[in-house]
Write an enzyme that holds these catalytic residues in place. Structure first.
Site, PDB file in Angstrom:
ATOM      1  N   LYS A  72      17.623   3.754 -23.777  1.00 20.66           N
ATOM      2  CA  LYS A  72      17.730   4.983 -22.992  1.00 20.66           C
ATOM      3  C   LYS A  72      17.982   6.107 -23.974  1.00 20.66           C
ATOM      4  CE  LYS A  72      18.835   7.541 -19.255  1.00 20.66           C
ATOM      5  NZ  LYS A  72      19.882   7.113 -18.305  1.00 20.66           N
ATOM      6  N   LEU A  73      17.415   7.268 -23.727  1.00 21.13           N
ATOM      7  CA  LEU A  73      17.729   8.450 -24.512  1.00 21.13           C
ATOM      8  C   LEU A  73      17.416   9.684 -23.689  1.00 21.13           C
ATOM      9  CD1 LEU A  73      15.069   8.971 -27.384  1.00 21.13           C
ATOM     10  CD2 LEU A  73      14.599   8.139 -25.097  1.00 21.13           C
ATOM     11  N   SER A  74      17.949  10.808 -24.128  1.00 24.46           N
ATOM     12  CA  SER A  74      17.679  12.056 -23.422  1.00 24.46           C
ATOM     13  C   SER A  74      16.269  12.517 -23.767  1.00 24.46           C
ATOM     14  CB  SER A  74      18.697  13.128 -23.814  1.00 24.46           C
ATOM     15  OG  SER A  74      18.492  13.553 -25.144  1.00 24.46           O
ATOM     16  N   THR A 132      19.540  16.618 -23.101  1.00 21.78           N
ATOM     17  CA  THR A 132      18.719  17.541 -22.323  1.00 21.78           C
ATOM     18  C   THR A 132      19.582  18.648 -21.743  1.00 21.78           C
ATOM     19  OG1 THR A 132      17.210  15.730 -21.808  1.00 21.78           O
ATOM     20  CG2 THR A 132      17.054  17.690 -20.420  1.00 21.78           C
ATOM     21  N   ALA A 133      20.841  18.330 -21.475  1.00 24.19           N
ATOM     22  CA  ALA A 133      21.769  19.344 -20.977  1.00 24.19           C
ATOM     23  C   ALA A 133      21.866  20.515 -21.948  1.00 24.19           C
ATOM     24  CB  ALA A 133      23.150  18.726 -20.744  1.00 24.19           C
ATOM     25  N   HIS A 171      26.413  13.566 -15.644  1.00 24.67           N
ATOM     26  CA  HIS A 171      26.799  12.292 -15.032  1.00 24.67           C
ATOM     27  C   HIS A 171      27.753  12.485 -13.852  1.00 24.67           C
ATOM     28  CE1 HIS A 171      24.540  10.565 -18.204  1.00 24.67           C
ATOM     29  NE2 HIS A 171      25.463  10.556 -19.124  1.00 24.67           N
TER      30      HIS A 171
END
Length: 301
Positions: A72-74, A132-133, A171
């Site tokens: 998983k990654l942004s 991404t935030a 989250h």
């Protein structure tokens, strides 16, 4: 078996079985998606997995070093490793009303105005440079450059303690900040949606391009099977999800899952791919990233 975090040899095959290193976060949306896969509740087609649990920025950094077969990654981080990892069609987190939020203790309207001023020195706690935030923060408020990287779960307390003026939360903190008396300045997901009319791409699942094409497609099939199993049996992984959910209530756990796991998690589809391409095209035009050449997505064989 949990992976130690150091680079490992190439995946090995023993009697038609293959063990791959896999990284994802302990957050409910990820444990919900991967439960059936790692616990062999579905046919994994001879694949087995050595799992490491990390926050998204740690996973981003591991991807930069090429340490994992699957991770998983942004989406922001994916822009920097698209030459070495390919995006799988299943497992992504995209959606509406799911974006990161800027929060504060007092005067949200005043602080928003301050964020828009040239040279603003407001200190912002962010969950990682390559999230991404943080990318969305840069798009919405390009003058806001005074940032402090924190573990995402510490950001609310950093705002409360006065260590930062503003927090950028992701989250499950979407569900808890108001309970602590904190206030919303802006939902950056809403900002993106109003600008584009598309879902916001937050995180995806990628496979190392060094893996054979047939293995990449096998991973994608197995992952989709895992997501579909989770949707059909939403309480099957309850104890596993709870064991990693940091004392979260069951209600909050499933709110979290409902927010981040949806049709795009089963299959990106043309709409999801369009949103991802636009994210990267926008970033390249603003010189946040270099233009990405080559195909981002897993292609048919």
């Amino acid at each position: 078996m949990f992976w130690s975090g150091t680079p490992h040899p190439a995946p090995h095959t023993i009697k038609n079985a293959m063990t791959l290193s896999l990284g994802f976060s302990p957050c409910p949306n990820d444990t919900f998606i991967f439960d059936a896969l790692i616990h062999h509740k579905i046919d994994t087609e001879g694949l087995d997995f050595e799992v490491s649990y990390d926050d998204v920025e740690t996973l981003n950094q591991k991807a930069f070093r090429g340490e994992l077969d699957i991770t998983k990654l942004s989406y922001h981080a994916f822009a920097y490793v698209a030459d070495s990892y390919v995006l799988l069609d299943s497992g992504s987190a995209l959606g509406f009303g799911v974006g990161p939020m800027l929060i504060c203790k007092n005067d949200p309207e005043k602080l928003r105005a301050e964020l828009e001023k040239a040279g603003t020195q407001l200190k912002i706690g962010i969950p990682g440079k390559y999230t991404t935030a943080n990318f969305l923060l840069g798009l919405a408020f390009p003058e806001a450059l005074n940032k402090q990287e924190l573990v995402f779960s510490d950001i609310e307390n950093a705002v409360l303690d006065g260590r930062v003026d503003i927090g950028l939360i992701i989250h499950e903190n979407r569900f808890t900040y108001q309970d602590k008396g904190l206030k919303k300045i802006i939902d950056l997901g809403d900002f993106w949606e109003k600008e584009t009319g598309l879902a916001i791409p937050l995180g995806g699942i990628v496979a190392n391009r060094s893996l054979p094409d047939d293995v990449q497609h096998k991973i994608n099939r197995v992952l989709r099977r895992s997501v579909e199993f989770a949707f059909s049996n939403p309480k099957s992984g309850l104890e596993y999800i709870r064991s990693h959910a940091q004392e979260m209530s069951e209600e909050v756990m499933y709110k979290h899952i409902d927010l981040y796991v949806n049709k795009y998690s089963v299959e990106l589809g043309e709409e999801g791919k369009k949103a991802i391409k636009l994210l990267f095209d926008t970033a390249a035009k603003k010189n946040v990233i270099q233009e990405i050449k080559g195909d981002l997505f897993l292609t048919e064989i």
